[in-house]
Design a protein around this motif. Structure first.
Motif: not given
Length: 182
Positions: A3-9, A47-52, A57-62
């Protein structure tokens, strides 16, 4: 699936080699301190952005639940170790006992988490407020060393001790929480 947040991480992990390069160049050219600070700022903001982004975007993944703390730990442990080396980093630098406390805590938590997974078949990687405060102080400590002699020594020592205290207390709390899950 990334996901986008995982790419940011994941991008935080990719920022480690440029950060290490810049840290190793400071003793040759002090202007690299600014590059180090910039990279740490980008890492902190990401780090702040990926959580946000994950929540928005409701993309909280394992995967994100593992990737985010691993990226944080890698950045913090590597930075602390390098910033304590008298062969690589000019003054001021971390006394060796500070990265020792941080690395030992994080290694114990990683091993404990893996043991918990093996014993119970599940694990809880959710950060606590103590863990977040500890991470925040670790980042402040790293930035204070990167800034160099602009931070008075008494303030630097206070930052270091506060960091170690919160790191130790949060480590004890995570261990307590892990034992309760058995």
């Amino acid at each position: 699936m990334l996901t986008l947040s995982n790419k940011i991480s994941l991008s935080r992990i990719f920022f480690i080699p440029p950060l290490v390069f810049c840290i190793t160049q400071v003793q040759h050219n002090s202007h690299y301190r600014y590059a180090c600070l910039f990279i740490m700022l980008v890492i902190g903001l990401s780090d702040m952005l990926d959580g946000y982004v994950a929540r928005k975007r409701n993309e909280i993944t394992k995967l994100g639940g593992y990737l985010d703390p691993v990226a944080d730990k890698l950045v913090l442990m590597i930075s602390c170790i390098i910033l304590s080396s008298d062969r690589i980093w000019p003054e001021p630098r971390f006394p060796n006992w500070i990265p020792t406390v941080i690395v030992c805590r994080d290694l114990l938590l990683m091993l404990g988490t893996m043991a918990l997974l093996l014993v119970t078949g599940r694990m809880n990687c959710k950060p606590t407020i103590l863990g977040k405060v500890s991470t925040c102080f670790q980042i402040i400590a790293i930035i204070s060393v990167l800034i160099g002699n602009h931070v008075p020594l008494p303030a630097l020592i206070t930052i270091w001790w506060t960091t170690v205290v919160f790191t130790f207390i949060s480590g004890l709390f995570y261990m307590y929480r892990g034992v309760k899950q058995l």
